[in-house]
Design an enzyme around this catalytic site. Structure first.
Site, PDB file in Angstrom:
ATOM      1  N   ASP A 112     -17.591 -47.451  26.285  1.00 53.68           N
ATOM      2  CA  ASP A 112     -17.005 -46.982  25.030  1.00 53.68           C
ATOM      3  C   ASP A 112     -17.865 -45.827  24.535  1.00 53.68           C
ATOM      4  O   ASP A 112     -19.032 -45.701  24.934  1.00 53.68           O
ATOM      5  CB  ASP A 112     -16.975 -48.109  23.973  1.00 53.68           C
ATOM      6  CG  ASP A 112     -15.911 -47.877  22.910  1.00 53.68           C
ATOM      7  OD1 ASP A 112     -14.840 -48.484  22.991  1.00 53.68           O
ATOM      8  OD2 ASP A 112     -16.148 -47.038  22.007  1.00 53.68           O
TER       9      ASP A 112
ATOM     10  N   ARG B  90     -14.418 -43.423   4.386  1.00 54.49           N
ATOM     11  CA  ARG B  90     -15.127 -43.985   5.539  1.00 54.49           C
ATOM     12  C   ARG B  90     -16.515 -43.372   5.739  1.00 54.49           C
ATOM     13  O   ARG B  90     -17.436 -44.031   6.201  1.00 54.49           O
ATOM     14  CB  ARG B  90     -14.286 -43.808   6.795  1.00 54.49           C
ATOM     15  CG  ARG B  90     -13.070 -44.697   6.770  1.00 54.49           C
ATOM     16  CD  ARG B  90     -12.615 -44.973   8.165  1.00 54.49           C
ATOM     17  NE  ARG B  90     -11.562 -45.956   8.213  1.00 54.49           N
ATOM     18  CZ  ARG B  90     -10.847 -46.178   9.307  1.00 54.49           C
ATOM     19  NH1 ARG B  90     -11.081 -45.495  10.392  1.00 54.49           N
ATOM     20  NH2 ARG B  90      -9.925 -47.090   9.311  1.00 54.49           N
TER      21      ARG B  90
HETATM   22  C1  LIG Z   1      -8.535 -49.683  19.496  1.00 57.79           C
HETATM   23  S1  LIG Z   1      -9.929 -49.750  20.566  1.00 57.79           S
HETATM   24  C2  LIG Z   1      -9.182 -50.369  22.057  1.00 57.79           C
HETATM   25  C3  LIG Z   1      -9.928 -51.543  22.652  1.00 57.79           C
HETATM   26  C4  LIG Z   1      -9.290 -52.210  23.880  1.00 57.79           C
HETATM   27  N1  LIG Z   1      -9.151 -51.281  24.978  1.00 57.79           N
HETATM   28  C5  LIG Z   1      -7.972 -52.846  23.524  1.00 57.79           C
HETATM   29  O1  LIG Z   1      -6.914 -52.363  23.962  1.00 57.79           O
HETATM   30  O2  LIG Z   1      -7.964 -53.843  22.801  1.00 57.79           O
HETATM   31  C6  LIG Z   1     -10.156 -48.005  20.949  1.00 57.79           C
HETATM   32  C7  LIG Z   1     -11.565 -47.670  21.440  1.00 57.79           C
HETATM   33  O3  LIG Z   1     -11.552 -46.340  21.972  1.00 57.79           O
HETATM   34  C8  LIG Z   1     -12.841 -45.791  21.750  1.00 57.79           C
HETATM   35  N2  LIG Z   1     -12.795 -44.312  21.925  1.00 57.79           N
HETATM   36  C9  LIG Z   1     -12.219 -43.393  21.114  1.00 57.79           C
HETATM   37  N3  LIG Z   1     -12.452 -42.143  21.586  1.00 57.79           N
HETATM   38  C10 LIG Z   1     -13.179 -42.294  22.727  1.00 57.79           C
HETATM   39  C11 LIG Z   1     -13.719 -41.356  23.677  1.00 57.79           C
HETATM   40  N4  LIG Z   1     -13.590 -40.035  23.548  1.00 57.79           N
HETATM   41  N5  LIG Z   1     -14.417 -41.869  24.725  1.00 57.79           N
HETATM   42  C12 LIG Z   1     -14.573 -43.215  24.879  1.00 57.79           C
HETATM   43  N6  LIG Z   1     -14.094 -44.134  24.013  1.00 57.79           N
HETATM   44  C13 LIG Z   1     -13.388 -43.672  22.956  1.00 57.79           C
HETATM   45  C14 LIG Z   1     -13.165 -46.264  20.331  1.00 57.79           C
HETATM   46  O4  LIG Z   1     -14.550 -46.224  20.091  1.00 57.79           O
HETATM   47  C15 LIG Z   1     -12.606 -47.682  20.316  1.00 57.79           C
HETATM   48  O5  LIG Z   1     -13.585 -48.652  20.599  1.00 57.79           O
END
Ligand SMILES: C[S@@+](CC[C@H](N)C(=O)[O-])C[C@H]1O[C@@H](n2cnc3c(N)ncnc32)[C@H](O)[C@@H]1O
Length: 284
Positions: free
Chosen positions: A150, A45
């Site tokens: 995000d 990645r």
């Molecule tokens: C799998 S997506 C979930 C999207 C949506 N909430 C859903 O359930 O479909 C997880 C998101 O969490 C974000 N994320 C991970 N660590 C984070 C952090 N420390 N602060 C804010 N966002 C975070 C990632 O960038 C990603 O866009």
């Protein structure tokens, strides 16, 4: 003469010490608990980003991340290690609950603030908005505040643009497609875009959930779904407590159905799977 074989640049292998450095960086900065055994995946990645920056190896890349005070390179690293997978109306039980239980409880004219924390590319906050428009009507929705955040700037830029492949419209009712989206033409053929008047109803903001949340207002509903899967139990517990502080009395926390708050100490009450509520008349 046989055709020349394409130039193949070998993937950067992540050495054990480099992997430890990545684990500690992502944990300290974003709470992300990167498990052992993911060295090959991480190498694959990061490779693209290392090449984009013209760097020679993982180690030099990590020095760039550590030296970057803007946090943007860290965001790129997190992007490479997490998935922004999401969809419209994902885990629909929550939208049904919003429509049938949460909204009817809100008095007419009362303020309503909803936060989609970890909104990825925006399908979640748009799904929330479209339900609100249907349930409350356009005028009342004008008074509702929706914050979508995000850690990933790439995901947020996509969320704000609101452009999706037209095929994704299959997830949505016909009436919604017409009301909330416009079809792309020319170079945008095959894509749809959320109409400007709806996009402008959502405030998009980059928020790292590990950072101080105190500057945010209190919310009536927090959606934080499929985000805590990246964090270990201790980090999840701290975050849930901070969410509780950030909720209005009687406010709701909605998490992913594969996540759970079992064994954690917090002040929220369990309502149904993936749905928790802050008790009434207590301020955190
Ligand atoms: C799998 S997506 C979930 C999207 C949506 N909430 C859903 O359930 O479909 C997880 C998101 O969490 C974000 N994320 C991970 N660590 C984070 C952090 N420390 N602060 C804010 N966002 C975070 C990632 O960038 C990603 O866009």
């Amino acid at each position: 003469m046989p055709p020349e074989s394409p130039l193949v640049i070998p993937a950067q292998a992540v050495q054990p010490l480099e992997f430890k450095r990545i684990q500690s960086l992502t944990y300290q900065m974003a709470g992300i608990d990167l498990r052992d055994g993911k060295e090959a995946l991480v190498g694959a990645r990061l490779n693209k980003r290392i090449r984009e920056l013209g760097l020679k190896d993982v180690s030099s890349y990590l020095s760039v991340v550590e030296a970057d005070r803007t946090g943007l390179e860290l965001a790129a690293l997190i992007d490479a290690l997490t998935t922004n997978f999401t969809s419209f109306l994902r885990e629909p039980q929550h939208f049904e609950f919003l429509r049938s239980v949460i909204l009817p409880e809100m008095a007419d004219g009362a303020s309503l603030r909803i936060w989609s924390a970890g909104c990825a590319t925006g399908e979640e906050p748009y799904s929330i908005l479209f339900h609100l428009v249907q349930a409350l009507g356009e005028r009342r929705v004008g008074e509702v505040e929706i914050l979508a955040s995000d850690i990933s700037t790439r995901a947020l830029t996509a969320a704000e643009a609101g452009v999706y492949p037209a095929a994704r419209m299959r997830e949505l009712p016909e009436e919604w497609r017409k009301r909330f989206f416009q079809r792309g033409v020319g170079t945008q053929e095959g894509m749809v875009r959320v109409r400007r008047e709806w996009r402008s109803r959502i405030r998009f903001q980059r928020i790292n959930l590990m950072e101080d949340l105190a500057s945010l207002p209190r919310f009536h509903v927090i959606f934080c779904r499929n985000v805590m899967i990246y964090f270990n139990k201790a980090t999840q517990q701290k975050l849930v407590r901070r969410f509780a502080t950030q909720l209005e009395s009687g406010g709701w926390l909605l998490i992913g159905h594969s996540e759970g708050l079992m064994g954690m100490e917090h002040e929220l009450s369990y309502v149904m799977p993936a749905t928790y509520r802050k008790p009434m008349n207590r301020r955190g």
